[in-house]
Design a protein around this motif. Structure first.
Motif, PDB file in Angstrom:
ATOM      1  N   HIS A 106       7.003 -13.599  -3.054  1.00  0.00           N
ATOM      2  CA  HIS A 106       6.567 -13.477  -4.336  1.00  0.00           C
ATOM      3  C   HIS A 106       4.848 -12.946  -3.930  1.00  0.00           C
ATOM      4  O   HIS A 106       4.579 -11.973  -5.015  1.00  0.00           O
ATOM      5  CB  HIS A 106       6.166 -15.054  -4.781  1.00  0.00           C
ATOM      6  CG  HIS A 106       7.198 -15.527  -5.460  1.00  0.00           C
ATOM      7  ND1 HIS A 106       7.798 -16.867  -5.275  1.00  0.00           N
ATOM      8  CD2 HIS A 106       7.938 -14.839  -6.516  1.00  0.00           C
ATOM      9  CE1 HIS A 106       8.470 -16.994  -5.907  1.00  0.00           C
ATOM     10  NE2 HIS A 106       8.854 -15.968  -6.715  1.00  0.00           N
ATOM     11  N   ALA A 107       4.345 -12.995  -2.894  1.00  0.00           N
ATOM     12  CA  ALA A 107       2.845 -12.342  -2.566  1.00  0.00           C
ATOM     13  C   ALA A 107       3.252 -10.893  -2.379  1.00  0.00           C
ATOM     14  O   ALA A 107       2.380 -10.086  -2.814  1.00  0.00           O
ATOM     15  CB  ALA A 107       2.486 -13.129  -1.202  1.00  0.00           C
ATOM     16  N   ALA A 108       4.166 -10.489  -1.757  1.00  0.00           N
ATOM     17  CA  ALA A 108       4.768  -9.032  -1.848  1.00  0.00           C
ATOM     18  C   ALA A 108       4.842  -8.459  -3.120  1.00  0.00           C
ATOM     19  O   ALA A 108       4.159  -7.325  -3.230  1.00  0.00           O
ATOM     20  CB  ALA A 108       5.724  -8.789  -0.750  1.00  0.00           C
ATOM     21  N   ILE A 109       5.333  -9.193  -3.873  1.00  0.00           N
ATOM     22  CA  ILE A 109       5.421  -8.704  -5.468  1.00  0.00           C
ATOM     23  C   ILE A 109       4.360  -8.436  -5.992  1.00  0.00           C
ATOM     24  O   ILE A 109       3.817  -7.369  -6.816  1.00  0.00           O
ATOM     25  CB  ILE A 109       6.384  -9.498  -6.326  1.00  0.00           C
ATOM     26  CG1 ILE A 109       7.785  -9.575  -5.652  1.00  0.00           C
ATOM     27  CG2 ILE A 109       6.502  -9.117  -7.830  1.00  0.00           C
ATOM     28  CD1 ILE A 109       8.800 -10.658  -6.098  1.00  0.00           C
ATOM     29  N   ALA A 130       7.255  -2.612  -6.180  1.00  0.00           N
ATOM     30  CA  ALA A 130       7.311  -3.808  -6.900  1.00  0.00           C
ATOM     31  C   ALA A 130       8.694  -4.197  -7.256  1.00  0.00           C
ATOM     32  O   ALA A 130       9.074  -5.291  -7.021  1.00  0.00           O
ATOM     33  CB  ALA A 130       6.476  -3.905  -8.259  1.00  0.00           C
ATOM     34  N   SER A 131       9.531  -3.382  -7.664  1.00  0.00           N
ATOM     35  CA  SER A 131      10.977  -3.490  -7.924  1.00  0.00           C
ATOM     36  C   SER A 131      11.661  -3.613  -6.738  1.00  0.00           C
ATOM     37  O   SER A 131      12.648  -4.596  -6.601  1.00  0.00           O
ATOM     38  CB  SER A 131      11.491  -2.143  -8.611  1.00  0.00           C
ATOM     39  OG  SER A 131      12.979  -2.471  -8.832  1.00  0.00           O
ATOM     40  N   ALA A 132      11.522  -2.814  -5.442  1.00  0.00           N
ATOM     41  CA  ALA A 132      11.799  -3.185  -4.306  1.00  0.00           C
ATOM     42  C   ALA A 132      11.581  -4.789  -3.712  1.00  0.00           C
ATOM     43  O   ALA A 132      12.694  -5.291  -3.264  1.00  0.00           O
ATOM     44  CB  ALA A 132      11.356  -2.167  -3.089  1.00  0.00           C
ATOM     45  N   ALA A 133      10.430  -4.945  -3.893  1.00  0.00           N
ATOM     46  CA  ALA A 133       9.879  -6.331  -3.522  1.00  0.00           C
ATOM     47  C   ALA A 133      10.560  -7.417  -4.158  1.00  0.00           C
ATOM     48  O   ALA A 133      11.024  -8.429  -3.558  1.00  0.00           O
ATOM     49  CB  ALA A 133       8.632  -6.497  -3.466  1.00  0.00           C
ATOM     50  N   THR A 134      10.804  -7.203  -5.609  1.00  0.00           N
ATOM     51  CA  THR A 134      11.732  -8.312  -6.272  1.00  0.00           C
ATOM     52  C   THR A 134      13.119  -8.070  -5.893  1.00  0.00           C
ATOM     53  O   THR A 134      13.725  -9.415  -5.766  1.00  0.00           O
ATOM     54  CB  THR A 134      11.746  -7.769  -7.864  1.00  0.00           C
ATOM     55  OG1 THR A 134      10.244  -7.811  -7.991  1.00  0.00           O
ATOM     56  CG2 THR A 134      12.393  -8.737  -8.713  1.00  0.00           C
ATOM     57  N   THR A 135      13.739  -7.014  -5.584  1.00  0.00           N
ATOM     58  CA  THR A 135      15.318  -7.042  -5.120  1.00  0.00           C
ATOM     59  C   THR A 135      15.306  -7.953  -3.675  1.00  0.00           C
ATOM     60  O   THR A 135      16.203  -8.421  -3.532  1.00  0.00           O
ATOM     61  CB  THR A 135      15.725  -5.493  -4.613  1.00  0.00           C
ATOM     62  OG1 THR A 135      15.503  -4.707  -6.063  1.00  0.00           O
ATOM     63  CG2 THR A 135      16.980  -5.392  -4.330  1.00  0.00           C
ATOM     64  N   VAL A 136      14.448  -7.586  -2.714  1.00  0.00           N
ATOM     65  CA  VAL A 136      14.410  -8.202  -1.650  1.00  0.00           C
ATOM     66  C   VAL A 136      14.517  -9.955  -1.719  1.00  0.00           C
ATOM     67  O   VAL A 136      15.055 -10.575  -1.225  1.00  0.00           O
ATOM     68  CB  VAL A 136      13.253  -8.057  -0.699  1.00  0.00           C
ATOM     69  CG1 VAL A 136      13.288  -8.982   0.542  1.00  0.00           C
ATOM     70  CG2 VAL A 136      13.385  -6.526  -0.238  1.00  0.00           C
TER      71      VAL A 136
END
Length: 211
Positions: free
Chosen positions: A176-179, A191-197
């Protein structure tokens, strides 16, 4: 507040927080007595819960709390990916960096909130909810925000399948912090990639613990 709205709010909370577990019979007479309202408001509340997918008819038993099937997790996460990744992209384009920078700092330290002394994880879940609220506001799209709201009702129930594993929750806090960081930096792709992870890790954990 109308009697049907009060009944709906109570039953909705009981279902998503597992005070009424999947398969529990939702008898009109019993609910009428427990909630102190007539059967007509109960029927209206049950109709609304059915429309949301939280209650369903079952032959010979009347209405019951809908079950959560592992077979449906993939479908649920397909929808979640489509909605949340797009929301993260839009938030990175439209959101206020300061808001998400502050959330990033809080989420980066959220692991400290996940302790055995607090089995409810209330502080952590509130912080995760704050990120959802900030994303919804930044997206500035009523229809997307409403779709996400409807989806999250089911995600709250699904969370219990993961058994609130502390190690997984600490990983989720970092995700969540990365997002939040990617959104604060105004980078839609990241942001999209971090959400996918985050979604992929969440789904894998649910499938491994609930199987």
């Amino acid at each position: 507040m109308r009697a049907s709205d009060r009944a709906y709010a109570t039953l909705h909370s009981d279902i998503i927080n597992w005070r009424l577990t999947p398969g529990t019979v939702l008898g009109e007479v019993e609910l009428s007595e427990r909630l102190g309202v007539s059967r007509t408001p109960i029927r209206e509340a049950l109709a609304k819960l059915t429309a949301e997918g939280l209650a369903e008819p079952q032959s010979g038993r009347g209405m019951v709390v809908s079950k959560i099937s592992l077979d449906h997790l993939d479908e649920l996460f397909e929808l979640r990916s489509a909605l949340e990744c797009r929301a993260a992209e839009l938030a990175a384009k439209r959101g206020e960096p300061e808001i998400f920078s502050a959330l990033h700092r809080q989420l980066a330290n959220a692991g400290e909130l996940i302790t055995e002394e607090d089995p409810t994880r209330a502080d952590y879940y509130q912080l995760a909810a704050d990120l959802d609220v900030a994303v919804d506001a930044a997206v500035a799209n009523h229809y997307l925000a409403q779709a996400l709201k409807n989806l999250r009702v089911h995600l709250v129930r699904v969370r219990r399948l993961g058994k609130d594993n502390p190690a997984r929750l600490r990983d989720a806090a970092r995700e969540h912090a990365a997002i939040a960081l990617a959104i604060s930096n105004g980078n839609p792709a990241v942001a999209s990639a971090a959400t996918t992870v985050h979604l992929d890790n969440s789904l894998r954990h649910l499938l491994s613990t609930a199987a």
